[in-house]
Structure formats: C-alpha cells, structure tokens
Design an enzyme around this catalytic site. Structure first.
Site, PDB file in Angstrom:
ATOM      1  N   LYS A 173       0.849  -1.187   0.000  1.00  0.00           N
ATOM      2  CA  LYS A 173       0.000   0.000   0.000  1.00  0.00           C
ATOM      3  C   LYS A 173       0.890   1.244   0.000  1.00  0.00           C
ATOM      4  O   LYS A 173       1.780   1.377   0.843  1.00  0.00           O
ATOM      5  CB  LYS A 173      -0.904   0.013   1.235  1.00  0.00           C
ATOM      6  N   ILE A 174       0.609   2.140  -0.928  1.00  0.00           N
ATOM      7  CA  ILE A 174       1.436   3.339  -1.083  1.00  0.00           C
ATOM      8  C   ILE A 174       0.523   4.552  -1.200  1.00  0.00           C
ATOM      9  O   ILE A 174      -0.498   4.504  -1.895  1.00  0.00           O
ATOM     10  CB  ILE A 174       2.347   3.209  -2.320  1.00  0.00           C
TER      11      ILE A 174
END
Length: 338
Positions: A142-143
């Site tokens: 997740k970014i």
C-alpha cells in the site's frame, strides 16, 4: 427466529455482490467473522495491535531480528526496520485465514520516489525472509496516492511488485494509479480523520466516487480494481454492494452479520445496479503519468481543493502512527539492552 423468504442477511448479500476484506490485523477477527478475501492494514492497525498483550512476543522477536539483520540494509534505521518486520509478521499471521492477498503499507514518512521504491522492495524481501514458503504474489504494498507515491507504484509494477494506491480521494489520483499499474485503489468514502477524532464531523461520504472510478476502469480496460475503504455504516456498505471489493472494520462486519432487510430494498440501495448500464457515462480518458504539472494542477483543483486536503490529512495521521510505532520499537530496544 428464521428469516422471512424475502429477507437477506446483509453480510451474506454483500459477499454475493462484492469481495469483502478484513481491515484488521487481529487473527481472532479473521477467524470469527470470516471468510474474508484480502487483509488490509496500515500503521495505525499495526501500532494498536502491537500494544495488545497477545502480541508481546511478536513485538520482541521483531525488535530482536531488526537488530540482527540491520547491517544487511542500507539507508534504514533500526526503528524503521523493526516496524516493517512487525507489520509483515502481523500480516503473515493472518494470511492462512484469508483466501486472497495481504496488504502491507509502506512507510508514510517517505516522500521521495526512490525511497518509497526501496521501502517496498525491502518489505517484499522481509516477507520472503520471515516465511520462505510464502508466495509473494499474495503480497501487495500500500502506497500513498501522491505524485511521488504513484510514480513509485509505476516502477514497482514494472518489476512485478503488486501495489495499492491508498489515501485516495480524487479522480485524478485514480487515473494516475491505473496508468501506474496499481492492482488496486482504495477510494476513502470518509475522511480518515472521522475514524480518529470523535468530535470531527465529516462533510459526507463520497460513495459515488467509487462507482465513477470503477466505471472508468471498465470503460478503458484497466486491470486496476476498486477496493472501497473508510466506510462507517451498514447503509454505506449496502449502497456500495457491487463494487469490486470493500475493506471493512470489524465492528461494521459484525453489524452486517447481525442485520437483515428486505432483499428488494437492499438491492434498490446499491449504486451498482445489477444488469443495468444506466449509471451514467464514465469520465473522458485522461493521461497523467508523464505530466507532473498537469497532475498537480488538476489534483489541487479537484473538488475545490478538498481532495488534496483530505489526502494530506490522511497521510499525516498515518505518519503520526508510524512515529508511534517507531517509538514503541525504540522503547523495546532500550528495555532489551538494560
């Protein structure tokens, strides 16, 4: 008491329309409220889970391993590495209890593309190191949905690392995420602040945003999938029945599991009408991947600047929990050396 023939359990109905994911790192939740497809998490989830007595051993082992292998990595502090190890350990513990992917969030304090890329690569490496038999195709990083974060997603996608664009509040972010090759995007229905400040009143859920993004991806044949996040109520979940997937907090899953309603009324609530194309036209196709100025300008103007503000506020909350988690690891290291 049995259900009437025309009533449905809300959780079962939702699972018949969308993939339902667990937004939690508690294995007990995954066991008792499942089955879930994916497991999503973030720094707040990890920090709060590490504070529980049942995670004392995992915390200590993560801290000890960070000291042991720190020299194997450059450009990362002990505290950062210890948090990463603990987040991977927590997610791996849930992995056998779900059928899909574990989502581990990269360090939100990082704001340069090369550093975010290195962070994601390290998380993948740690996953293989901690559980050599684990299939890393079941791992997604997740970014945050900034220009730098989404450019990192683009680079990571090119080398086969799965990514999810989080803290996403605008169509511009969703467009760039698809061009970057993200496997998932998580549009936040509510501002993240609404989950951490009981006195804060969100202006209202942006449920239609999830529909708009999903239509856009379908119209232009992007592989990116919508994973709606940040829901507060059962009504919101029912209105999103038909979105590709939703990640739900345990309390909301429990509420849905205990609730029933008329099937006709439940079906009428959904924005995603079954067998209907009368949802409106998807947005005109855009290209932002190679134009930083165009993206930043459009992002800043989106919803009168509200989308950008919500994104920055959400990132700031995750940063606060990253700092708390690092402090927890620092305290553990001090206690260990005494």
């Amino acid at each position: 008491m049995g259900s009437y023939p025309d009533t449905v359990n809300l959780l079962e109905y939702l699972r018949s329309r969308s993939s339902v994911d667990c937004d939690c790192l508690d294995t007990q939740v995954a066991t008792t409220l499942g089955p879930f497809v994916d497991c999503t998490s973030n720094q707040a989830d990890a920090y709060l889970e590490l504070l529980t007595p049942k995670r004392t051993s995992l915390l200590k082992k993560s801290a000890a391993l960070a000291r042991e292998i720190l020299s194997d990595f450059t450009g990362v502090s002990y505290e950062e590495l210890a948090v990463e190890i603990s987040m991977v350990n927590l997610s791996l513990a849930v992995a056998p209890l779900i059928t899909g992917v574990i989502h581990v969030m990269s360090n939100p304090l990082l704001d340069a593309t090369p550093a975010i890329v290195d962070n994601a690569k390290r998380i993948v490496s740690l996953c293989s190191r901690l559980e050599p038999g684990f299939d890393t195709s079941r791992l997604c990083i997740k970014i945050v949905s900034t220009w730098e974060g989404l450019q990192a997603c683009h680079q990571l996608s090119s080398i086969g690392i799965n990514t999810l664009a989080t803290t996403l509040f605008t169509m511009e972010q969703a467009v760039l995420a698809a061009e970057a090759g993200c496997v998932y995007v998580s549009p936040f229905v509510h501002e993240l602040k609404a989950f951490f400040d009981e006195t804060y009143q969100d202006e209202g859920p942006i449920l239609g945003h999830c529909l708009q993004i999903q239509q856009y991806y379908e119209r232009y044949s992007y592989r990116t999938r919508v994973k709606a996040a940040g829901l507060l109520t059962a009504d919101e979940a029912m209105r999103l029945a038909g979105v590709t997937s939703l990640t739900l907090a345990p309390a909301l899953v429990h509420t849905l599991s205990k609730s029933e309603d008329s099937k006709k009324e439940v079906e009428a609530l959904s924005l995603f009408k079954q067998g209907s194309e009368s949802q409106g036209q998807a947005s005109e196709r855009l290209s932002l991947i190679d134009d930083e100025i165009k993206f930043r300008t459009a992002f800043a103007k989106s919803e009168g600047g509200k989308g950008q503000l919500k994104t920055m506020q959400a990132i700031d909350i995750f940063r606060q929990y990253q700092i708390k988690a690092e402090s927890l690891m620092r305290d553990e290291d001090v206690a260990r050396s005494e």
